[in-house]
Structure formats: structure tokens, C-alpha cells
Design an enzyme around this catalytic site. Structure first.
Site, PDB file in Angstrom:
ATOM      1  N   THR A 166     -10.762 -20.877  18.643  1.00 37.73           N
ATOM      2  CA  THR A 166      -9.947 -21.376  17.751  1.00 37.73           C
ATOM      3  C   THR A 166      -8.762 -22.120  17.545  1.00 37.73           C
ATOM      4  O   THR A 166      -8.447 -22.592  18.880  1.00 37.73           O
ATOM      5  CB  THR A 166      -9.359 -19.901  16.684  1.00 37.73           C
ATOM      6  OG1 THR A 166     -10.418 -18.917  17.125  1.00 37.73           O
ATOM      7  CG2 THR A 166      -8.105 -19.991  15.679  1.00 37.73           C
ATOM      8  N   GLY A 199      -6.223 -15.226  23.154  1.00 39.32           N
ATOM      9  CA  GLY A 199      -5.031 -13.808  23.517  1.00 39.32           C
ATOM     10  C   GLY A 199      -4.981 -14.728  25.220  1.00 39.32           C
ATOM     11  O   GLY A 199      -5.949 -14.839  25.201  1.00 39.32           O
ATOM     12  N   GLU A 228     -12.374 -12.261  15.055  1.00 45.47           N
ATOM     13  CA  GLU A 228     -13.832 -12.181  15.207  1.00 45.47           C
ATOM     14  C   GLU A 228     -15.136 -12.786  13.431  1.00 45.47           C
ATOM     15  O   GLU A 228     -16.095 -11.368  13.860  1.00 45.47           O
ATOM     16  CB  GLU A 228     -14.540 -11.268  15.794  1.00 45.47           C
ATOM     17  CG  GLU A 228     -13.990 -10.659  16.957  1.00 45.47           C
ATOM     18  CD  GLU A 228     -14.320 -11.572  18.123  1.00 45.47           C
ATOM     19  OE1 GLU A 228     -15.445 -12.158  17.771  1.00 45.47           O
ATOM     20  OE2 GLU A 228     -13.652 -11.798  18.738  1.00 45.47           O
TER      21      GLU A 228
END
Lengths: 659, 659
Positions: B138, B177, B421
């Protein structure tokens, strides 16, 4: 510089934004005053909210106290007074992060419930901040049901004192604002006992902290109730009273008194007690519910005009997400609702002003209607707007989930409005009780308040719409809403009577109808909201451009409600399946019609960047640059985490013991 | 001691709770293993979540790293392995607050997309934590639409390196993350350029931090993206690449390769790329969506059995709020949904296992169906459960709003599952595309996957129910759901064709139908969920008591859906208004039927108090005592705020300058 994708949105507005802003404010002069207040507050660094999203609960509390204290100074400097035209804009300019808001509730309860002598003693102290007041009603074990409060106040004729006590853990006062760390005094609601007899709940002024050093007074245990979803700046507190002695003079006694020998005397009407609650609920709707939704719409719609994602037409540039029908259907109905509720707020203010006029003439007849309307709309509007803000948040995808978007704090804050000042379900049931009563009266030919005379006009009938365009007629959709509201109220009244006639006890029958009663109360409020929007547009004196776009928003608000609650309109065939397809067609068409004005419509709310405090919603649309700049200020980027030396390094260097 | 109000709820269970727990776990042996894992983790003080609600973002990150490192040790000590039966319970026991979850995604992407040589090199390093991996897909400006990624990787034949670059602010990697502070390596997705030609998005292993001292590598800018609604423990990060050189061997090359001279070679099927996404989505449904809803139901229902408020019958004790119809109607449908989705999860797992079997036999035919189902259910279930958790939170009134209730963090966390997701609206549109395709095929008599053969069976017809009880027949309501799903899919397909035939461009026509396509996809998923629940109950081999209560929950889940989406069932008259009244009657009756088993039904989820981490939801029901104890631990009660000396004291002592 303004992002070209946002600048282009502003060039095609079908109306004059400045004119709409002035109209929303109630005139250009109000706009001028509002902007002056906002400018004075937001240019003052003490009121800055720049680091708010990075602050701990302790830091936010400290900042809120600093701002509250500074505000006193600022008001004197600026010559603003509580009765001046500037006052109502201060809270908007501060965006709520300020302490001592309970001071006003403390003062209002003394003004409404206290004797002249009590008012003369306490109001000057409180208005000069020589005491800091709170309002201790809610307990750990009791909220909306006041009769159940457990705190006791026993009158002792020997010492002429009340002895206040917290008999159980669940009787502890819990939630009152400004009480955990700030307040020196509070109004405690307790069950009054005299010579062993209970006289019900009464209010007592209790000092809880020393005016000298702020230490807790004897018998007082108090503190902060800890972290919440929001309102970190507010020290919502707990309070336990262990045999706390309070002089006889501290029971608020405009309507009743305990005489030295323990004789209990009561006089005057108690009905007026409803009135302050009513005004508070109505003020919440504007400040705590509609304003946040307007901000959320501003953020989400500006962002959607800047965010480009995926291709709508093959071979072209990626499309603005606001050009996707699904995105329009998420955001534009919420924008229409923000306008609808702004107008409902005007309607409620008028109702309130008229009611207040009557009360001053000692006529309390309007109180039940006022109570029913303020309760129902507080519940309906807070619930609607909370969902709407959540939709705005989700519509911004991942970036909406970042605190830096401003949307999470708008959401976690507006959510509380569904709970405080009366839990919504209970409020809707109070509205339902009023509606059922009026319906029965109207059916029996008795007079009812003007706002509910429609209940007498039960007609079976069918919706006369013949094509898509008919659903853009306010007469058609307002009638459909009215029909549905009447049907839900009358059918629930019938069910209630059937149950009672079949031998079910009255309270059981009521409980078995409550799900449907809530539905009926919401339908009533929705009908009034649609009707009021349509009437507002009709009466509107403005340029054709504004009238036109307001009419579109009114249609959208009404048709969105029909689309989303199709079942209640289809149920008795008032609207047929074919007509529902027409209504849906008109609804979806409207999205594309309003789309080009979406950005100008949120610009008209006239929030400054500092008010929005959003990396996604700023006027210039430079969202990515701003997200990056703001993220760098995060405390997580200010230091190397001790986690590296302690855990990561030994792991990576494979020197962890026993690994 | 257990609160008597909760103890009494457990004495009247109509079924054996332990038996239900074992069945939910898939057998008593699984229950035993699960409890052993939970006990081992939760008795270890390093894994404590006791102060979680008081921690800052920095503190939660540090704790998450500590737990992740300690977990490696714990697993060795306990003899747990990634392939052992204990593994799947570890995450549940930890309740998610642990770092390095991206290590598995990092490894999986290498295993799926890397060459044998790359696997041999990187997997041992990662599994021994000699490197810490992340997954950088992303960007600030691009999420679900991968083709739009802006990061570039230019191959330099001279140095045999790729030069990775972030050409604009919006091209910065954003959200990954473990990347903001922890990761040493990451898989970067970038547009591959060779000799000026773009070959689309490819994955590259990039080192971002020194293995020696954790400093950022040359050309790397990285940090934490700042505060979010939740996931404070996770260092979601940003990453900017300025001419970062990466050796040719670091492009993951199972399916394609850049040869030394710059020749681009591609082989193998790319379809399999969908598969990892599919498995991730299905695992999210269980761990991140259904589990939180089960916890929220446990907290809200136990609290509602303990909280007494107002009187249901005059003269009696205040009633448990769970005895009010409105409270039952808030909570029991969410409980039924938790069960419904637990069974849907089993259904999806079976679908996945079957699909995986086919893939191993090199048959990729099931991939579109798997993709459509995992997308649609991820979206539908996450949206449903997010709303459900919010309802549970609001149903607990003010105390639900306190972080100490555990509900706010469940809500703010599950909300993210609607976004990550794959954004839900986009996922539902992918499901809709599959459904429309299958509908067209079925209409043309072509074969379709077994799960959607029902689309071929379009019958007009009417619901045959004659009375309230008929609506407790799974055949009746399942048929109604099926009818509605088919009607929504077929009518949208017809609208789409009409538009195209009237000359609207295909992509425009699609956009104009998307609101209805989303509705159709949801209706399909809802139908499958109801059907699967009914079939699960039918096949259920258990004592009569469990079968009976599961049947009630299945009925409630189905009738709640009909009550809440009445419009789609009434639209074409399949269900008439009179029948809708019957369905509503049955629905409301069921609430009172299930009410006595509400607490045993949440007890069966078998969450420990430490898993719930809720002052309202503990097994013993001592809610007020616990709220008070926990609040006292708040940092706001650990110190006198500096605000007193700085602001309050001068205010109260009237010594503020210039006041």
C-alpha cells in the site's frame, strides 16, 4: 496552493457559496461575528489543538484546564459576555476541548432549583470561579432512572445538618464531568430521609475539595474514572461520601424545604423541572451532533474529490472516488441529512422559544409536547448522525482510520451523544408514549397539539406517483412519510390494546410492544424532519441557485429514507413495488445531479482548517503532503524505542538468553 | 463470589454448556488443547494485558515487541510448533497485541512468489528472526487498486541492480505493519522498468535497516505513521526510497525473471497469486471478526443480566435490563449472528480445503468461486459484525463507553477489518461481478459452480406461510432468502443490459448499477449464511437440548434479517404485508424464548476473564466493584495534575494575572 482537483470543484458551483453560508448563519452579520470569534480564538496559540491527536489523557486534561482559564481572560479582553452575540460561537471555535463546562450546569441547577438566598450566595462565587462546580447525579448503578438513586441524605435535627452517605459501591457517583480532578463543589442528588421516612431524590450543594490546597474534604473519596473512547480532556469522576455533613441551607430549596424541626414542606409546580433538560437536549443536537456531522462531510467529500483510484473509463486517468456511484451513495445522503437536521434544529429552537413564552405566562401546557419532541429528536438525530459520521469515516478507507484524518475523534465523540442526557431507546419510548396518547385522544376526537394533528387523519389510500419524476414532488413523499408514521403508531396502539384486552397486564403489554414503539417514534421524527425540510425550501428567500440545490438535497434526504426503509413504505401497499423502483431510480439519479455541487455544499459550512483539524479535509486538498508532515510529529518518531536495545537487538544478534 | 444475578442465569440453562463448547471447538480434545494454550499464555506475566487501556502508543509498541520476542521462547519451552495443534490457539490467547505478525506475510510472499534459491536463502533467516520482515504494498495514494502503484524499480544492466525510487509523496509506502520501527527488510511492490519499458508491478526484497545498529540504510526514509483508532501496538509505517540499489537476485522470481542483459522472461500461471489473498481473508473472518463479536456479546449479555434499571412491574424490584424487549432485540440477534458466522467460517474453510486440493491437482477452476466467496463474506461478515459490536457497546450505556468495559477497543479494532485486505465495497462488487456472470451463464443453460446453481431456478411464486409458526420453518425462510437474492441479482442484470442496449457505455452502465450490485451481493451472502446455519442445525449430532437452542438461534438470525430488510422481501410481493406481520410476531416471540439461555450461550464461547479484559464482562459479574478497582489504577489518579498549581490554584485564589 490548492490541489487542482479541489480547485476545479469550486469553479463549477451552481450557487453562491458565501450567500449560502450567510443564510445558514441566519444572516451575513452573524457570519461576520462568527468569523471574528473564530479568528480571535484560533489565532491565539493557547487554544491550539495542533498536538491533540498525540496527547495522553493527562496532557489533554491539562490543556483543557489551561484553555478554560485562558478563556476567561480572553473574554474580558475581547469584551465578549454570556449574553452577547459572540458567545454562542466560542464553543464552536474551541471545538469543545475545554474544561469547566459543568460550571454552567452547576449554576443552572442552582438558578432553577435554588432559593433566592441560595442564588445570591452561590452564583457570584461560581461566576467568578471562586468555586468550581460539578453536577453529581449519575451513579455507578443508576443512570436515566433517577428514582433508583441510592445515595442518602439523612436530616439530623440535633445538628441541623444533612448527613450524606454512599451506602454501596453501586451508589458511588460516577461519570460527572469536571469532578475527578477539578471541582471544589458539586450538586449531589440523594434520597432525602427525615425521621426515617424517605422523601425521594433532592439536590444538595456539597463541597468536595479544599479551596485552599485542593485536598479532598473529610469523608470524601473522589477521582477520575479512567480512560474513555473520547473526552480525554474531561475529568469525568467518581465520588464516594462517607458521613459527609452538609448544613441545612445547602439543600436546594426553591420548591421544597426541610424546616429546623424536620418538617418537610413542598410548594410550586414540579413540571418546570423538565424544562432545563429539554433545553440541554436541544443544545446538544446543534453543538454535539449536527456540527460534527458537518465536519465529517467536509472532510470526506473534499478527500473524495482529491483521492483518485482505479479507472472509471478505460484509457483515462484514474477517477476521483467521488465519481463512483457507491461513494456518492455513501456521502451525499449524509450531506443532505446534515442540512435536514440543521433545519430541524431551527424548528426545535422555535418550538422551544414559543414554549418558553408560554411558561413565562404560567402556561405549562406545551411542556409534554416539548419534552416529547426534544427527547425524540435528540435520540433520532444523534443516532442518525453517529451512523453518518461512521459512514464518512469508512468512506475514506485506511486514511480515515488514522487519527490524523480527524474522523475517528469526531466519531468517538458523537457516539457519546447517543448515551448521555438520556439513553436513546428510553427517550424514544417517552416520545412513543406521547404519540400513543395523542393518537388515542385524536381518535376520540379530542384536541391534540398542532404538531400531531396529522395522527387524526388516518387514511388508507395509495401513493399517487405514476413515474420517477413524481417522486421529486415534496407533496408525494411527505404524504408517504406521514402515512407510514400514522400506520406504525396506529398499528402499535392496536396491538397494545389487543394484548391488554386478551388479559395481558398493562406493563407486560407495553414491554411486548416496545420494539415497535421505538420504530413508530423514529418514523414520526423522520416525517417531521422531511416535512420541515420541504417547508424550509418552499419558504426560502434566496437566489434561484440556492433554492434549486436545497430542493435537490431535500429530495435526496426524503428518497434516501424511503430507499433505506423500504419495508415500512411497502408494508401495506401504500407504495407498490413498481413505485419503489421509480423512487429508487429518482434517488440514484439525484446522486449524479448533486455530485457537481458536493464540494461547494461543504465549503458553505465554513469550517476553518483549524476547526477541522484534519489532514484529509483541509481547504487546499494537499492531503498526502499533510499526512506525511503530521505523521513526522508523532511521539513514535521522536525517539528510538527502548524496545530496540531491550528486545530487538538481542533477537537480531541472536544473543537472547535461552533462545 | 459470583453475583447472584448472574449465578441464577446459569442454573436454568436448557442445555449442557460444556457440550456446546466442545462442539464449537470441533471436539472435546480441541477444547482441552485450547484451554492448555490459553492457560500457559495467560498465566505468564510477560503476556499480561492488565494495563493495556492506560498505555500510550509507545508503551503498547514496546509491550508488543516484548511479547513477540518472549513468544519465541515460550513456544520452544512448551514444544509448540507452527504445524502443531496448539498453534492456532496462540493468537486467541494473546488477544492480538503482539508484534512481528508481518513476518508470516513476508515469509508467505517469498514462499509463494520466490524462486527455490530465494526461498533457501531467506526463509531460514526469517524463521530464526535474523531478519524482521514487512510487506510494503500500500502507498499513500494507492490501496486496493494495485495497478496504480507509483513506486518504480529501474533495472540497470551495468550494475546488475534495480534502482528503487519513490517519485512522488503519494508514492510513499504507507500503512505496512512492523515497518515504522521494527523491520529490517520488506517486500516492496514497484513498477518494473527495463530499458524504459514498464512491465507492471513486481515484488522486491529490500533491506531498510542495518542488522548491526538498526539505523536506516542509505536512501531509506522510514518512520511510524502516527496514531490510529486502534492497533497502537503496531508500528504501521511509511517508507520513502531514494535511488535505493537492490541486487538483481532480490526480485522475487518464481513466475518471472529479469536476465542479466535485461531480457524479461515470464512463465507459469499468475492465477495462483489470488490464492494467498483468499486464505488471508478467510483467516481474518475467524480471528479478527467473529471472535471480537463473540467477546462483545459475552460482555454485553453478562452485564445486561447484572444491570438492574427501572421497574418492569410496579411494586417489584428493579428489572434486569436483559428483561426488556428492546434490550433483547439489541443483543440476541447479534448473538445469533455470532453463531451463524462461526458456521459460515467452517463452510468457507471446507470450500478452501476443497479448492486447495484441486489446485494441488493443477486444477485452477475453483479459484473464481473461492475468490468471490472469500471477498463477499469478508465484506459482509466484517460489516455485519462491526455494526453488531457497536450495538453491544451502545447497549451497555455509559459504562460501555469506558475503555474499561473492553468494548471500545473491540469496536475500534474490528472496524479496521472493514478496510484492510480489500475495502468492503470493492470486494462486494467483485462478488457481484461473479454473480452476474454466473447468472448470465445459468440463464443460458451453461454450467455454473454448485454454490450458485440456485441462480438458474428463478421462480416468481409467493411465500406459502399461512401463520406465525410457518416462519419457524427453515424451508420457508431459506426459500424467501433465495428468492430475494435471485430477484436482486436478476433485476440488476436486467438493468445493466437495458442500459447497455439503450446506448450507455459498458463501464458507465456498470457504475450506474453499483449501488444495487452491492445490495445483490450482500443478499447472496446473507442467503448462503441462513442456508448454511439451517443445514448445520439439521446435521447436528448432539443432545436434544443443543439442537433445540441452535434451531432457535437459526430462526432468530433468519427472521432478524427479514425484519431488518423487510423491503427486499416485500418488494415483489413474495412476502405480503400480512405475512410480514407474522414473521415479525415470530421474531419478537423468539426473543423471549431465547432470553433464558442468553448467558449460557455466551458462556459456551469459553473466554477467560483475561481474554475479555472487561470490567463489565467477567464471569463473576462483579461489575461495579471491578470498575471502581480498575479506575483507581488509571494514570490520571496516580499524580496530582500540574494543572492545579499552574492554572487552578491561581484561578481559585483569584491571583491570576490580569484577571
Amino acid at each position: 496552493s490548492v490541489n487542482p482537483d479541489l480547485a476545479s470543484e469550486r469553479q463549477t458551483a451552481s450557487f453562491n457559496v458565501e450567500e449560502l453560508t450567510a443564510w445558514l448563519d441566519g444572516g451575513a452579520e452573524h457570519t461576520r461575528i462568527r468569523r471574528a470569534v473564530v479568528e480571535a480564538i484560533q489565532s491565539d496559540p493557547v487554544f491550539s489543538r495542533e498536538n491533540q491527536y498525540f496527547q495522553s489523557q493527562n496532557e489533554r486534561y491539562e490543556a483543557a484546564v489551561r484553555k478554560a482559564v485562558h478563556l476567561q481572560k480572553k473574554m474580558r479582553e475581547m469584551g465578549w459576555t454570556e449574553n452577547g452575540p459572540e458567545f454562542k460561537y466560542i464553543y464552536r471555535a474551541l471545538s469543545g476541548d475545554v474544561a469547566f463546562l459543568l460550571q454552567r450546569v452547576f449554576m443552572r441547577s442552582i438558578l432553577v432549583l435554588g432559593s433566592d438566598k441560595q442564588i445570591a450566595r452561590w452564583i457570584p462565587l461560581a461566576s467568578q470561579y471562586r468555586v468550581i462546580g460539578s453536577y453529581a447525579q449519575t451513579e455507578l448503578g443508576h443512570g436515566t432512572y433517577l428514582q433508583g438513586l441510592e445515595t442518602t441524605a439523612v436530616f439530623d435535627t440535633t445538628t441541623q445538618e444533612f448527613i450524606l452517605n454512599t451506602p454501596t459501591v453501586s451508589a458511588m457517583k460516577w461519570w460527572p464531568g469536571d469532578m475527578g480532578r477539578s471541582a471544589t463543589h458539586t450538586v449531589v442528588f440523594a434520597q432525602l430521609f427525615i425521621h426515617g421516612k424517605c422523601y425521594g431524590v433532592h439536590p444538595f450543594i456539597v463541597q468536595i475539595r479544599s479551596l485552599q490546597d485542593h485536598s479532598l474534604c473529610p469523608g470524601i473519596t473522589a477521582g477520575d474514572i479512567g480512560p474513555k473512547m473520547n473526552f480525554e480532556h474531561s475529568d469525568n469522576g467518581y465520588l464516594m461520601l462517607q458521613k459527609v455533613h452538609v448544613p441545612r441551607e445547602n439543600m436546594l430549596s426553591k420548591f421544597c424545604e426541610v424546616q429546623p424541626d424536620g418538617t418537610y414542606v413542598r410548594w410550586g409546580s414540579q413540571k418546570i423541572n423538565y424544562f432545563p433538560m429539554t433545553t440541554v437536549r436541544i443544545s446538544i443536537i446543534s453543538d454535539e451532533v449536527i456540527m460534527p456531522l458537518m465536519k465529517a462531510c467536509t472532510i470526506a467529500i473534499r478527500y473524495s474529490a482529491v483521492r483518485r483510484q482505479s479507472k472509471l473509463k478505460p484509457g483515462e486517468q484514474e477517477a476521483k472516488i467521488l465519481d463512483y456511484q457507491t461513494q456518492q451513495e455513501k456521502l451525499l445522503p449524509q450531506l443532505a441529512a446534515a442540512y435536514a437536521f440543521h433545519f430541524i434544529n431551527n424548528y426545535l429552537q422555535e418550538l422551544l422559544d414559543r414554549g418558553y413564552g408560554e411558561i413565562e405566562r404560567k402556561n405549562f401546557d406545551t411542556l409534554p409536547e416539548l419534552h416529547a419532541f426534544s427527547s425524540g429528536f435528540k435520540a433520532m438525530v444523534s443516532q442518525y448522525c453517529t451512523s453518518a459520521v461512521e459512514i464518512c469515516l469508512r468512506a475514506c478507507g485506511g486514511h480515515g482510520y488514522s487519527l490524523l484524518s480527524g474522523l475517528p475523534s469526531l466519531y468517538t465523540r458523537i457516539l457519546a451523544s447517543c448515551i448521555y442526557e438520556g439513553e436513546n431507546t428510553i427517550l424514544l419510548l417517552q416520545t412513543a408514549r406521547f404519540l400513543i396518547k395523542c393518537f388515542m385522544a385524536a381518535s376520540a376526537g379530542q384536541p391534540v397539539p398542532p404538531s400531531v394533528t396529522y395522527l387524526a387523519a388516518v387514511k388508507p389510500g395509495k401513493c399517487p406517483a405514476k413515474n420517477k419524476l413524481d417522486f421529486l414532488s415534496p407533496a408525494i413523499y411527505t404524504e408517504a412519510y406521514q402515512h407510514t408514521a400514522v400506520r406504525l403508531i396506529s398499528s402499535t396502539a392496536a396491538k397494545l390494546q389487543d394484548l391488554i384486552q386478551s388479559g395481558v397486564k398493562k406493563y407486560d403489554a407495553w414491554n411486548q410492544c416496545t420494539v415497535q414503539l421505538v420504530q413508530a417514534a423514529k418514523a414520526h421524527c423522520h416525517y417531521i424532519a422531511v416535512k420541515n425540510f420541504a417547508e424550509t425550501v418552499e419558504k426560502l428567500e434566496a437566489t434561484a441557485g440556492i433554492q434549486k440545490i436545497m430542493k435537490h438535497l431535500c429530495d435526496l434526504f426524503a428518497l434516501h429514507g424511503i430507499f433505506s426503509n423500504a419495508g415500512v413504505f411497502l408494508h401495506d401497499g401504500y407504495i407498490s413495488g413498481t413505485q419503489m423502483d421509480m423512487a429508487t431510480g429518482s434517488y440514484l439519479d439525484l446522486l449524479a445531479v448533486i455530485r457537481p455541487d458536493a464540494v461547494p455544499l461543504v465549503d458553505a459550512f465554513d469550517f476553518t482548517d483549524k476547526s477541522l483539524n484534519s489532514a484529509l479535509g483541509s481547504y487546499d486538498g494537499q492531503v498526502y503532503q499533510r499526512l506525511y508532515e503530521w505523521a513526522q510529529k508523532s511521539p513514535t518518531n521522536k525517539q528510538i524505542s527502548p524496545a530496540y536495545e531491550k528486545y530487538l537487538k538481542p533477537l537480531l544478534h541472536n544473543t537472547l538468553s535461552k533462545l
